[in-house]
Design an enzyme around this catalytic site. Structure first.
Site, PDB file in Angstrom:
ATOM      1  N   HIS A  46      57.886 199.048 129.363  1.00  0.00           N
ATOM      2  CA  HIS A  46      57.107 200.187 128.878  1.00  0.00           C
ATOM      3  C   HIS A  46      56.982 200.078 127.364  1.00  0.00           C
ATOM      4  O   HIS A  46      57.851 199.503 126.693  1.00  0.00           O
ATOM      5  CB  HIS A  46      57.802 201.501 129.228  1.00  0.00           C
ATOM      6  CG  HIS A  46      57.812 201.818 130.684  1.00  0.00           C
ATOM      7  ND1 HIS A  46      58.117 203.075 131.148  1.00  0.00           N
ATOM      8  CD2 HIS A  46      57.556 201.059 131.783  1.00  0.00           C
ATOM      9  CE1 HIS A  46      58.053 203.075 132.473  1.00  0.00           C
ATOM     10  NE2 HIS A  46      57.711 201.861 132.878  1.00  0.00           N
ATOM     11  N   GLU A  48      57.491 202.124 124.975  1.00  0.00           N
ATOM     12  CA  GLU A  48      58.638 202.660 124.233  1.00  0.00           C
ATOM     13  C   GLU A  48      59.794 201.677 124.218  1.00  0.00           C
ATOM     14  O   GLU A  48      60.440 201.451 123.186  1.00  0.00           O
ATOM     15  CB  GLU A  48      59.137 203.978 124.854  1.00  0.00           C
ATOM     16  CG  GLU A  48      58.109 205.060 124.936  1.00  0.00           C
ATOM     17  CD  GLU A  48      57.407 205.121 126.294  1.00  0.00           C
ATOM     18  OE1 GLU A  48      56.915 204.073 126.773  1.00  0.00           O
ATOM     19  OE2 GLU A  48      57.320 206.220 126.854  1.00  0.00           O
ATOM     20  N   CYS A  76      59.035 208.611 130.278  1.00  0.00           N
ATOM     21  CA  CYS A  76      59.688 208.746 131.576  1.00  0.00           C
ATOM     22  C   CYS A  76      61.207 208.846 131.359  1.00  0.00           C
ATOM     23  O   CYS A  76      61.701 208.751 130.233  1.00  0.00           O
ATOM     24  CB  CYS A  76      59.351 207.546 132.461  1.00  0.00           C
ATOM     25  SG  CYS A  76      60.090 205.988 131.895  1.00  0.00           S
ATOM     26  N   CYS A  79      62.742 205.705 129.630  1.00  0.00           N
ATOM     27  CA  CYS A  79      62.436 205.639 128.200  1.00  0.00           C
ATOM     28  C   CYS A  79      63.151 206.743 127.428  1.00  0.00           C
ATOM     29  O   CYS A  79      63.628 206.514 126.312  1.00  0.00           O
ATOM     30  CB  CYS A  79      60.934 205.682 127.982  1.00  0.00           C
ATOM     31  SG  CYS A  79      60.104 204.195 128.622  1.00  0.00           S
TER      32      CYS A  79
END
Length: 144
Positions: A46, A48, A76, A79
């Site tokens: 992801h 992040e 999420c 993260c």
């Protein structure tokens, strides 16, 4: 947030879900990325996670207490956990994610008793633009 939105657009152009992030220390962008889960065949890639990893390598630090993270979509749970463990100072995000978000939606990770560090959270920065990038991406996928 403009740089994060540009990273989201680039991710979408690569066929990734268009989410972008930048990590800033002292007013300078230290790391930037968009989602790369498909490209890297890695569910953890992801935006992040990628910028936290890159910044940690560049700064030779596992904790980024002077860092501000800008991301186009509410993080999420995975993260949010990484943001907490990295001790990110401030989190700015664009669109909320009622299905997968974990900051102001869903599990609200930073409010959990098990969360050891809570960044200052600023939702809604660039929300309209971030949401439009996502809407356009998924609309184009449905009509293709």
């Amino acid at each position: 947030m403009g740089a994060a939105l540009a990273e989201a657009e680039a991710a979408g152009a690569r066929g990734e879900v268009p989410i972008g992030a930048v990590l800033v220390v002292g007013g300078e962008i230290v790391a930037r990325s968009g989602n790369r889960t498909r490209e890297l065949s890695d569910a953890t890639a992801h935006a992040e996670m990628l910028v936290i990893s890159e910044a940690s390598r560049k700064l030779s630090a596992e904790r980024l207490g002077e860092a501000d993270l800008y991301v186009t979509l509410e993080p999420c749970t995975m993260c949010a956990g990484a943001i907490s463990f990295a001790r990110i100072r401030r989190l700015y995000f664009g669109a909320t994610d009622e299905k997968g978000g974990a900051v102001v939606s869903g599990v609200r990770f930073f409010a959990a008793p098990a969360c050891h560090h809570r960044p200052d959270v600023y939702p809604g920065l660039g929300e309209r633009e971030a949401a439009e990038i996502l809407r356009r991406f998924f609309r184009d996928r449905r009509t293709a």
